[in-house]
Enzyme design. Structure first.
Site, PDB file in Angstrom:
ATOM      1  CD  GLN A  99      -2.392  -1.269   2.760  1.00 46.67           C
ATOM      2  OE1 GLN A  99      -3.434  -0.725   3.064  1.00 46.67           O
ATOM      3  NE2 GLN A  99      -1.696  -1.986   3.631  1.00 46.67           N
ATOM      4  CG  HIS A 117      -2.796   2.666  -1.925  1.00 47.98           C
ATOM      5  ND1 HIS A 117      -2.781   2.547  -0.552  1.00 47.98           N
ATOM      6  CD2 HIS A 117      -3.960   2.078  -2.329  1.00 47.98           C
ATOM      7  CE1 HIS A 117      -3.882   1.922  -0.152  1.00 47.98           C
ATOM      8  NE2 HIS A 117      -4.602   1.620  -1.202  1.00 47.98           N
ATOM      9  N   GLY A 186       2.896  -4.479   9.102  1.00 46.13           N
ATOM     10  CA  GLY A 186       2.887  -3.029   9.314  1.00 46.13           C
ATOM     11  C   GLY A 186       1.728  -2.302   8.672  1.00 46.13           C
ATOM     12  CB  THR A 187      -1.077  -2.752   6.838  1.00 41.64           C
ATOM     13  OG1 THR A 187      -2.276  -2.068   6.440  1.00 41.64           O
ATOM     14  CG2 THR A 187      -1.314  -4.254   6.837  1.00 41.64           C
TER      15      THR A 187
HETATM   16  P1  OAD Z   1      -1.289   2.964   9.010  1.00 38.78           P
HETATM   17  O1  OAD Z   1      -0.557   4.198   9.450  1.00 38.78           O
HETATM   18  O2  OAD Z   1      -2.767   2.998   9.072  1.00 38.78           O
HETATM   19  O3  OAD Z   1      -0.810   1.726   9.859  1.00 38.78           O
HETATM   20  C1  OAD Z   1       0.541   1.469  10.114  1.00 38.78           C
HETATM   21  C2  OAD Z   1       0.628   0.206  10.951  1.00 38.78           C
HETATM   22  O4  OAD Z   1       1.990  -0.123  11.093  1.00 38.78           O
HETATM   23  C3  OAD Z   1       0.044   0.329  12.351  1.00 38.78           C
HETATM   24  O5  OAD Z   1      -0.827  -0.769  12.578  1.00 38.78           O
HETATM   25  C4  OAD Z   1       1.279   0.280  13.261  1.00 38.78           C
HETATM   26  O6  OAD Z   1       1.009  -0.387  14.480  1.00 38.78           O
HETATM   27  C5  OAD Z   1       2.254  -0.526  12.425  1.00 38.78           C
HETATM   28  N1  OAD Z   1       3.692  -0.246  12.655  1.00 38.78           N
HETATM   29  C6  OAD Z   1       4.294   0.945  12.917  1.00 38.78           C
HETATM   30  N2  OAD Z   1       5.619   0.817  13.003  1.00 38.78           N
HETATM   31  C7  OAD Z   1       5.886  -0.514  12.783  1.00 38.78           C
HETATM   32  C8  OAD Z   1       7.082  -1.302  12.753  1.00 38.78           C
HETATM   33  N3  OAD Z   1       8.306  -0.767  12.918  1.00 38.78           N
HETATM   34  N4  OAD Z   1       6.971  -2.634  12.499  1.00 38.78           N
HETATM   35  C9  OAD Z   1       5.734  -3.202  12.314  1.00 38.78           C
HETATM   36  N5  OAD Z   1       4.588  -2.509  12.345  1.00 38.78           N
HETATM   37  C10 OAD Z   1       4.648  -1.188  12.573  1.00 38.78           C
HETATM   38  O7  OAD Z   1      -0.762   2.649   7.531  1.00 38.78           O
HETATM   39  P2  OAD Z   1      -1.390   1.704   6.403  1.00 38.78           P
HETATM   40  O8  OAD Z   1      -2.074   0.524   7.000  1.00 38.78           O
HETATM   41  O9  OAD Z   1      -0.336   1.490   5.393  1.00 38.78           O
HETATM   42  O10 OAD Z   1      -3.785   5.050   1.517  1.00 38.78           O
HETATM   43  O11 OAD Z   1      -2.499   2.656   5.778  1.00 38.78           O
HETATM   44  C11 OAD Z   1      -3.234   2.194   4.686  1.00 38.78           C
HETATM   45  C12 OAD Z   1      -3.545   3.322   3.740  1.00 38.78           C
HETATM   46  O12 OAD Z   1      -4.144   4.421   4.452  1.00 38.78           O
HETATM   47  C13 OAD Z   1      -2.352   3.968   3.085  1.00 38.78           C
HETATM   48  O13 OAD Z   1      -1.858   3.246   1.978  1.00 38.78           O
HETATM   49  C14 OAD Z   1      -2.916   5.292   2.639  1.00 38.78           C
HETATM   50  C15 OAD Z   1      -3.718   5.668   3.865  1.00 38.78           C
HETATM   51  O14 OAD Z   1      -4.882   6.381   3.629  1.00 38.78           O
HETATM   52  C16 OAD Z   1      -3.749   5.884   0.462  1.00 38.78           C
HETATM   53  O15 OAD Z   1      -3.008   6.836   0.423  1.00 38.78           O
HETATM   54  C17 OAD Z   1      -4.702   5.528  -0.638  1.00 38.78           C
END
Ligand code: OAD
Ligand code: ZN
Length: 246
Positions: A99, A117, A186-187
Site C-alpha cells: 500500500q 496505491h 505493518g498495516t
Molecule cells: P497505518 O498508518 O494505518 O498503519 C501502520 C501500521 O503499522 C500500524 O498498525 C502500526 O502499528 C504498524 N507499525 C508501525 N511501526 C511498525 C514497525 N516498525 N513494524 C511493524 N509494524 C509497525 O498505515 P497503512 O495501513 O499502510 O492510503 O495505511 C493504509 C492506507 O491508508 C495507506 O496506503 C494510505 C492511507 O490512507 C492511500 O493513500 C490511498
C-alpha cells in the site's frame, strides 16, 4: 522467537505473498498515517489526497507532495525491506503487495512488487496521461504542466475516492489466492479494498501471519500474530526459508 509452526511452513512453502503498509517503512523514517505522529493527525486527507481538492488547490497539494518526495528520496530501505528482497530469491513464487508509495521495496531489490496505491516517484499528465520523471518536476514550476498538452501533472498515487489500478489489483488477488503463506506487515488494515487481501488469502487456505507493533482488526483472523518491529522480525525469518537454488 519464531514459532516452530511458522518455521516448518517456511521450509515447505512454494508460494508466499506479502502485504505491506506504512509500518514497514517506519524504521526508515517515513511517518505512518495513523500512529501518534501519523500524517493524518497533521493534515486532513480530504484537503490533500483527493482529485477535486487537487484541481481546486494544486499549489497546496503539490507543495505537500514535493515535500514528501524530498523526504522519501533522502531515506533508505531498512532491514525489513532487505529481508523481503532476500526471501524472494528463495521461493518459487513470491510477491510483495504494498500500500506504500515510497518505492522502498524496489530500492531494496524486490522484483515482483504490486503497488496498490501508486508510486510517488512517478507523475502523469491529467490531460493526456503522459508520464514525467521526478527530476524535471522538482526543478520546474510550483505546479508542473505537461510539455505536450499543457494540462496539470499529478503524482501517480491513488487518492481517496479513486479506483485502485485494475491490473495491479487483479494480480494481487491472484497472489493472495495462490499463497501458501501470507504475511501482513505493518498495516492497520482499515483501508479497503486493500485490507480484504489477507481475508482472501485466508479463505483460499493460506497460513496468515501478521507482523505489527500492536494487534489490529486482522489479528483474530490471522493464524499467528508476531508483535514487534518488522525490521527486526523479518531478518529472523530468512534463515528458515529454503536455500537459494544453485
Ligand atoms: P497505518 O498508518 O494505518 O498503519 C501502520 C501500521 O503499522 C500500524 O498498525 C502500526 O502499528 C504498524 N507499525 C508501525 N511501526 C511498525 C514497525 N516498525 N513494524 C511493524 N509494524 C509497525 O498505515 P497503512 O495501513 O499502510 O492510503 O495505511 C493504509 C492506507 O491508508 C495507506 O496506503 C494510505 C492511507 O490512507 C492511500 O493513500 C490511498
Ligand atoms: Zn498532457
Amino acid at each position: 522467537m519464531i514459532s516452530s509452526r511458522l518455521i516448518s511452513k517456511l521450509r515447505t512453502a512454494e508460494s508466499v505473498a506479502v502485504f505491506t503498509g506504512a509500518g514497514i517503512s517506519a524504521e526508515s523514517g517515513v511517518p505512518t498515517f495513523r500512529g501518534s505522529d501519523g500524517i493524518w493527525k497533521k493534515f486532513k486527507p480530504e484537503e490533500l489526497a483527493n482529485f477535486d481538492s487537487f484541481m481546486r488547490n494544486p499549489e497546496l497539494v503539490w507543495e505537500w507532495y514535493k515535500h514528501r518526495k524530498t523526504i522519501i528520496a533522502s531515506i533508505q530501505p531498512n532491514p525489513g525491506h532487505t529481508a523481503l528482497a532476500e526471501m524472494e530469491q528463495r521461493f518459487r513464487r513470491f510477491a510483495v503487495i504494498t500500500q506504500n508509495i515510497d518505492n522502498l521495496h524496489r530500492r531494496a531489490g524486490s522484483k515482483t512488487v504490486y503497488e496498490l496505491h501508486g508510486n510517488i516517484e512517478r507523475n502523469y499528465c491529467t490531460g493526456c496521461g503522459k508520464f514525467f520523471a521526478d527530476a524535471g518536476i522538482m526543478a520546474g514550476p510550483e505546479v508542473p504542466r505537461c510539455t505536450s498538452c499543457g494540462s496539470i501533472i499529478r503524482p501517480d498515487v491513488v487518492w481517496f475516492g479513486e479506483l485502485l489500478p485494475a491490473v495491479v489489483w487483479d494480480k494481487s488477488v491472484k497472489a493472495a489466492e495462490g499463497a501458501g503463506i501470507f504475511l501482513s506487515i505493518g498495516t492497520s488494515g482499515v483501508v479497503y479494498p486493500a485490507a480484504s487481501l489477507p481475508l482472501i488469502a485466508k479463505r483460499a487456505g493460506a497460513y496468515v501471519v501478521e507482523i505489527n507493533l500492536e494487534r489490529t482488526d486482522l489479528s483474530d483472523t490471522a493464524d499467528e500474530v508476531i508483535l514487534g518491529r518488522s525490521g527486526e522480525i523479518l531478518p529472523q525469518l530468512v534463515p528458515y526459508c529454503p536455500q537459494k537454488p544453485a
